[in-house]
Design an enzyme around this catalytic site. Structure first.
Site, PDB file in Angstrom:
ATOM      1  N   GLU A  89     -12.258   0.755   1.612  1.00 12.34           N
ATOM      2  CA  GLU A  89     -13.515   0.163   1.144  1.00 12.34           C
ATOM      3  C   GLU A  89     -13.511  -1.350   1.313  1.00 12.34           C
ATOM      4  O   GLU A  89     -14.565  -1.980   1.293  1.00 12.34           O
ATOM      5  CB  GLU A  89     -13.776   0.560  -0.316  1.00 12.34           C
ATOM      6  CG  GLU A  89     -13.015  -0.229  -1.375  1.00 12.34           C
ATOM      7  CD  GLU A  89     -11.558   0.190  -1.537  1.00 12.34           C
ATOM      8  OE1 GLU A  89     -11.060   0.995  -0.742  1.00 12.34           O
ATOM      9  OE2 GLU A  89     -10.912  -0.314  -2.492  1.00 12.34           O
ATOM     10  N   CYS A 148      -5.204   4.032  -3.439  1.00 10.51           N
ATOM     11  CA  CYS A 148      -4.303   3.136  -4.162  1.00 10.51           C
ATOM     12  C   CYS A 148      -3.972   3.699  -5.548  1.00 10.51           C
ATOM     13  O   CYS A 148      -3.268   4.677  -5.640  1.00 10.51           O
ATOM     14  CB  CYS A 148      -4.912   1.726  -4.230  1.00 10.51           C
ATOM     15  SG  CYS A 148      -3.669   0.482  -4.606  1.00 10.51           S
ATOM     16  N   HIS A 178      -6.702   0.356   1.440  1.00 13.13           N
ATOM     17  CA  HIS A 178      -8.060   0.292   0.869  1.00 13.13           C
ATOM     18  C   HIS A 178      -9.125   0.307   1.965  1.00 13.13           C
ATOM     19  O   HIS A 178      -9.509  -0.758   2.457  1.00 13.13           O
ATOM     20  CB  HIS A 178      -8.217  -1.008   0.075  1.00 13.13           C
ATOM     21  CG  HIS A 178      -7.531  -1.004  -1.252  1.00 13.13           C
ATOM     22  ND1 HIS A 178      -8.135  -0.504  -2.385  1.00 13.13           N
ATOM     23  CD2 HIS A 178      -6.319  -1.452  -1.635  1.00 13.13           C
ATOM     24  CE1 HIS A 178      -7.305  -0.647  -3.414  1.00 13.13           C
ATOM     25  NE2 HIS A 178      -6.198  -1.214  -2.983  1.00 13.13           N
TER      26      HIS A 178
END
Lengths: 179, 784, 277
Positions: C224, C90, C222
């Site tokens: 994560e 990002c 993302h």
């Protein structure tokens, strides 16, 4: 743009220290000390293509009064480009260069164009962008100032340029005298 | 002021007897400085300091005695709210409330929560108002020593399609932008919140904001100087943005003619706040590891003057503040502006003098505050004194410019406001036409009940990686804030002005009731509540009556809805933090409807049991909890389909609410995954609840509901009397149901709600439901 | 913790560093959050680098533009040149683009941009779950994607206002695909056909691009936030949604892996590290 269409450029500034301008200035001083300006101002730019009519500026003023998204008088002031005779807080003795940065495509401009076309103000098209005012020390030749301004504008690498990424944006000098 | 001290500069007319000139001097000061205090209060101030007050004292006390800081109109009522329960670590009083959460890996953790309003600023400056609302509330949570793990906004806007729709749409766009620009950049997940549109908010939008945090129990920090400061010198470190004239707006010192009034606008700075929060963590870790006691407080209203006096006074101590040491961004500001300005992104820290250089090094060198924001830094600005006097000096001669007993500054003032009963219109509509397909479409695609997904799409609900159920997936957002622990937190904020307008007592009670139901529907057990009481002018007896009634309703509901783990414990649901916002009214439009907004946080021992609202499998039973009462006053059906507000609102039945909540929690515990979905019944009643459960299945399958027995009865379909709907796997619904529970239908294939003799195709409504808000507010389509 | 040393660089304004480090650690990587100016951290010795999401310098001037000029990026550029794996997520991806590390057709030059999202009737920040396919050829070169199968559909969340990859003109269309490491797709893996499955109007439906060598990856989604199955929305369609809906308690620890875990497991795999779960 049809002949009768009139383009009005509105520059909107924050009535406070603009954080983006101060970060940009400190970054340029660090990375490009030779080309960095000594002062830097940042404005939201609204380019309005107005339909024909004699009351263009009246319509622009009513439009601005109707949409606090464009100018909220509680935090911002605006000016029409071409009459930048009242730019407070600036050393007028500096050689100043105006730089317009616009995205090649952007949804924001398209959405505002659609919304304002449907309004009663006679707007045909809107383009949003950023206007930078770069001030160089008094006595700097205009050509030198403009060359330096374009150098700090166009991002070529980590070391060169900042204010625009030419892959997705255009950066043009705006000539205040010619407008 | 004691006789042996020199009078503060500018106040040489010290005297002890009655002063005929004092009143006119005070009136002059109040007018010239635009103070909110009354002459009576100014006289009181003069008697506290024993002379004519200095400008700094006037501004300091003006802030401390404001409604916002002193709760002077509301205090007597707020005392009636239950604030204590076994899980409460810290109730209202400091910056945020604290409750015990859980023990994980041998460490005890607390939940920290705060709730505030930022209504007036958001009406004027939507983007900045909403942004600084988040900025302020997260500071309240950070300064308790917590990491902020979520924020939510409870929004009340005017009618975007009404006569002032243009302004309202700009405000909605601006507020949503302010929220996302601040919270997303700060890295705090947005936990949803709610949004209500009503023309009564045209001139007074409400932007309530809640922040939740997580802290180690033994690392909770208090907002005052520790007792140790009596034995060892403690200093006050001011850290953050350099002080400007925020809150003074340039109006009060016209003599200081500046070419341009920079700084009058609050510019929210999530970037600086993010770096500050990281630096604060490093500072607090250092202090905890070295076993050093300290105090920490955020700067809000009243700025440095307020924070320093409160930190000292709450420990019975005093402070000497040296204004010359305060970093400023504008030179030449009058001392009262430096002391009282409300510049954002600042904290005050009380630490022993010896450790101060290390602390300042973390802020200024490790985290480079001065480089990241011009003039930002940490600096020692004063020292705490055992002598309980508040003193401010400036200049080389250390001239005293304020001196008052610290205790007097925080003592506040209090009023008993008169009230007079002013019940809302109680009339009911003469006829109640009921055409379910048309009604349901109207309700689901109207502004009142269309999907809020356009708003949520701007919010980052997943940063920090703890989010399990997002806005729209369940009645309350569920997060798992402790990696590796099964514990979850569910949180919801609610308040229905359409009920409150008819009956403010019921409005208050149902605000608690609905927030509890939303949390319980996910499987969480409520731990604590917060409230923000938004009303008109309290000096208006009918408004004050609304306020009293709403508080009474909240207190009653909280007394009924303590749902502790140990059933024999009869503690209430405690209110641990809150705020009062008065004067939400305009000269033309009158006061806003009574708008108490309540937020409830609950705990799931095992978050894997958290339930969403989406239907899961055809053939399941639909279990309804809560009888449908003929009390449609304020209902979505009346407003959208009948065009009448109604007068008979659902009565809050605390005993039933409690039984229903415990029933849901037991079903979830006993049946586990056989409870596929759970949704509370609120706006639009059973029909809209089922439609929402159906629409929530649309992205991966298409399931609907069949209701054989409801016919075309608006009470059965649309009554908003409290309740729940549960989807329970086929054949798994218990036989021995309590009297308030019954199976009303089953889940069927297709995006449909089928009654006896009618059917609604939700697929044809779906695009209107999900897109309406964006089309009106962000695209300005279909406006007349 | 032993294992390959991974620096998760914290710029002023980063805000995804902790969960990113957590996701990397759960794959046996020794991930450490390193402050941008911490010269004592010895980042030269790190085996890999992650630039996490957030708003470095609050996206002032342009997302990633200011952070790209920070001194710590000198070390990242050197490491990338030496072939060490570098991942930008990002805002981290925006920094890599503004640093000229991707696409890297000519060394050090900025040849791409992450421009403002383009979508009908909407502008600004957008949060939603999208679906991705690995780009042919590229994914195989990329340590982070080394465990992805061709044709495997990966759902992940996006949350950004500037995620539209634009490439320098003059052969962008021919060169673009060579660096497109992850491409937006429909839930079934088919052509996204514009908004919403291509959520930002990105050229070539690119959600992630790498350099030509494949060791530097700039991705907008993302991973994560999707490292664990419980992070997946219960309303998601497809096999990952089915798995999420079947998730049941009791849930201790992090529970089963989510779709994003492959990015961190891929890096661990490239170092020969495997975690039994």
């Amino acid at each position: 743009m049809s002949e009768a269409t009139r383009r009005v450029m509105i520059a909107v500034r924050l009535k406070a220290v603009d954080p983006a301008a101060s970060t940009a200035l400190s970054t340029l001083r660090r990375t490009m000390p030779g080309e960095a300006p000594v002062s830097l101002g940042r404005y939201d730019l609204w380019e309005l293509e107005m339909s024909p009519g004699t009351d263009t500026m009246d319509r622009v003023r009513s439009l601005i009064a109707s949409y606090t998204d464009i100018v909220n008088p509680n935090k911002q002031s605006w000016m029409k480009l071409g009459h930048p005779d009242s730019v407070p807080g600036e050393d007028r003795s500096q050689t100043r260069v105006w730089l317009v940065v616009k995205d090649h495509d952007d949804s924001r401009s398209e959405n505002w164009s659609r919304i304002l076309r449907a309004s009663r103000f006679g707007v045909r098209r809107v383009q949003c962008g950023v206007l930078w005012r770069l001030g160089y020390p008094p006595g700097t030749a205009r050509e030198v100032a403009e060359e330096n301004a374009m150098a700090v504008a166009l991002t070529r690498s980590r070391r060169v340029g900042l204010l625009a990424n030419p892959v997705s944006q255009e950066a043009k000098l705006y000539d205040e005298a010619s407008s | 002021m004691t006789a042996d001290r020199p009078a503060p500069a500018g106040c040489r007319d010290d005297r002890s007897g009655p002063d005929p000139g004092l009143d006119s001097a005070l009136i002059g000061e109040i007018e010239a400085r635009g103070l909110a205090m009354t002459l009576e209060e100014a006289r009181h101030l003069a008697s506290i300091v024993g002379r004519r007050p200095t400008p700094l004292e006037l501004h300091l006390f003006d802030t401390m005695w404001s409604e916002h800081c002193s709760y002077k109109s509301s205090r007597s009522q707020l005392r009636t709210l239950p604030t204590d329960a076994p899980q409460v670590v810290l109730g209202p009083g400091e910056d945020a409330g604290v409750v015990r959460l859980c023990v994980h890996d041998g460490v005890e953790y607390d939940l920290v929560i705060a709730h505030e309003s930022h209504n007036h600023p958001s009406q004027i400056l939507p983007v900045e108002g909403a942004a600084t609302g988040i900025g302020g509330i997260v500071r309240d949570v950070y300064c308790m020593g917590a990491d902020v793990i979520g924020v939510l906004d409870l929004l009340r806007f005017g009618d975007p399609l009404g006569p002032r729709g243009s302004r309202t749409r700009s405000i909605v766009r601006g507020v949503v932008e302010g929220i996302w620009q601040y919270a997303n950049a700060l890295g705090v997940p947005n936990l949803g919140g709610d949004t209500v549109f009503c023309g009564s908010y045209d001139d007074n939008c409400l932007v309530n904001v809640v922040a939740v945090g997580l802290a180690r129990h033994d690392w909770i920090v208090h907002s005052y100087v520790p007792e140790r400061a009596r034995d060892e010198e403690y200093v006050l470190i001011l850290v953050g943005k350099p002080t400007d004239d925020t809150g003074f707006g340039g109006a009060t010192f016209a003599s200081a003619v500046l070419e341009e009034q920079l700084g009058a606008v609050q510019v929210a700075d999530p970037f600086l706040k993010r770096v500050l929060s990281e630096a604060n963590r490093a500072v607090q870790r250092l202090l905890h590891e070295r076993g050093i006691e300290f105090g920490f407080k955020d700067l809000g209203a009243g700025g440095i003057a307020c924070v320093s006096s409160e930190m000292a006074a709450h420990s019975g101590m005093g402070i000497e503040l040296d204004l010359d040491r305060v970093p400023v961004s504008i030179e030449g500001l009058p001392p009262e502006v430096v002391a009282c300005a409300e510049t954002q992104e600042r904290f005050g820290l009380a630490v022993p003098r010896d450790i101060a250089p290390d602390i300042i090094g973390i802020y200024n060198d490790d985290y480079e505050l001065p480089r990241l924001f011009p003039g930002a830094r940490a600096e020692v600005v004063g020292r705490f004194t055992p002598d309980p006097v508040y003193r401010v000096t400036r200049g080389a001669g250390r001239d005293l410019i304020a001196e008052a007993p610290a205790e007097a500054i925080v003592a506040g003032v209090s009023y008993e406001r008169p009230w007079s009963e002013a019940p809302g219109d109680q009339s009911e509509p003469a006829e109640r036409a009921c055409d379910p397909p048309a009604d349901i479409e109207r309700m689901l695609t109207g502004m009142a009940c269309c999907s809020r997904s356009a708003i949520w799409s701007y919010y980052d609900s997943e940063v920090q990686g703890n989010t399990m159920l997002r806005p729209g997936e369940s009645d309350a957002v569920v997060i798992r804030p402790l990696p590796g622990s099964s514990v979850g937190i569910a949180i919801s904020g609610d308040g229905n002005p359409f009920i409150g307008r008819i009956d403010p007592f019921q409005g208050g009670a149902h605000a608690v009731g609905e927030a509890v139901r939303n949390v319980v529907a996910t499987g969480a057990r409520p731990m604590c509540a917060t409230d923000c009481l938004n009303f008109g002018n309290p000096e208006d007896p009918s408004v004050f009556w609304q306020f009293r009634e709403s508080v009474r309703g909240i207190a009653h509901a909280c007394e009924c809805l303590g749902l502790p783990d140990v059933s024999e414990c009869e503690a209430p649901l405690p209110i641990v933090s809150g705020n009062v916002s008065f004067y939400n009214q305009s000269p033309g439009g009158g006061p806003i409807p009574p708008s108490p907004i309540v937020c409830v946080a609950g705990r799931l021992d095992d978050a894997s049991h958290a339930r969403g609202i989406g239907l899961r499998s055809a053939g399941s039973s639909l279990l309804l909890l809560g009888e449908r009462m003929d009390a449609l006053g304020g209902s979505l059906y009346y407003r959208e389909c009948i065009g009448h507000a109604g007068g008979r609102v659902p009565g809050f039945d605390g005993t039933l609410e409690r039984k229903m909540a415990l029933c849901v929690l037991e079903l979830l515990r006993d049946l586990g995954d056989d409870v596929h979905a759970c949704h509370d019944i609120s706006e639009g009643g059973l029909a809209v609840a089922l439609a929402e459960m159906s629409l929530a299945s649309r992205s991966w399958t298409c399931l609907g509901a069949e209701l054989p027995d409801t016919g075309r009865d608006p009470v059965a379909l649309y009554s908003e009397s409290p309740g729940y709907v549960l989807e329970i796997a086929q054949g798994r619904c218990p036989e021995d149901l309590p009297p308030f529970a019954r199976v009303v239908g089953r889940v069927v294939e297709g995006l449909v709600i089928r009654g006896s003799g009618w059917s609604v195709d939700l697929e044809s409504i779906a695009s209107g439901h999900f897109d309406r808000l964006a089309s009106v507010v962000w695209r300005e389509e279909g406006l007349t | 913790m032993s294992g390959p040393l991974v620096a998760v660089l914290q710029f002023p304004g980063s805000n995804c560093e902790y969960e990113t480090a957590r996701a990397a650690r759960s794959q046996g990587l020794d991930a450490r959050v390193v402050r941008w100016n911490d010269r004592s951290a010895g980042i030269e010795a790190c085996d890999a680098f992650i630039l996490p999401g957030g708003f470095s310098f609050q996206d002032r001037v342009r997302a990633g533009a200011v952070a790209a000029k920070e001194a710590v990026m000198d070390a990242v550029v050197r490491a990338a040149g030496a072939g060490k794996p570098v991942l930008g997520i990002c805002n981290g991806a925006q920094i890599l683009v503004e640093s000229g590390l991707v696409p890297g057709w000519s060394a050090g030059n900025v040849e791409a941009a992450l421009a403002g999202n383009m979508s009908p009737g909407r502008s600004g920040y957008l949060s939603r779950w999208i679906y991705l396919l690995p780009g042919q050829e590229v994914a195989a070169r990329c340590p982070w994607l080394s465990l992805m199968e061709p044709g495997q559909v990966l759902p992940l969340p996006i949350a950004h206002a500037e995620g539209r990859f634009v490439f320098a003109t003059g052969g962008a269309s021919s060169r673009g695909p060579q660096v497109t490491a992850l491409r937006y797709c429909a839930p079934d893996g088919g052509d996204p056909g514009g908004f919403p499955w291509n959520p930002n109007g990105s050229c070539d439906d690119a959600a992630a691009i790498s350099n030509m060598e494949g060791n530097v990856l700039a991705m907008m989604p993302h991973p994560e936030r999707a490292a664990c199955l419980w992070q997946v929305p219960p309303s998601l369609c497809g096999p990952w949604g089915d798995r999420r809906r079947a998730l049941s308690g009791p849930m201790e620890g992090t529970g089963p892996e989510g779709p994003g875990a492959t990015v961190f497991a891929g890096l661990a795999n490239s170092f020969g590290v495997r975690v039994d779960r």
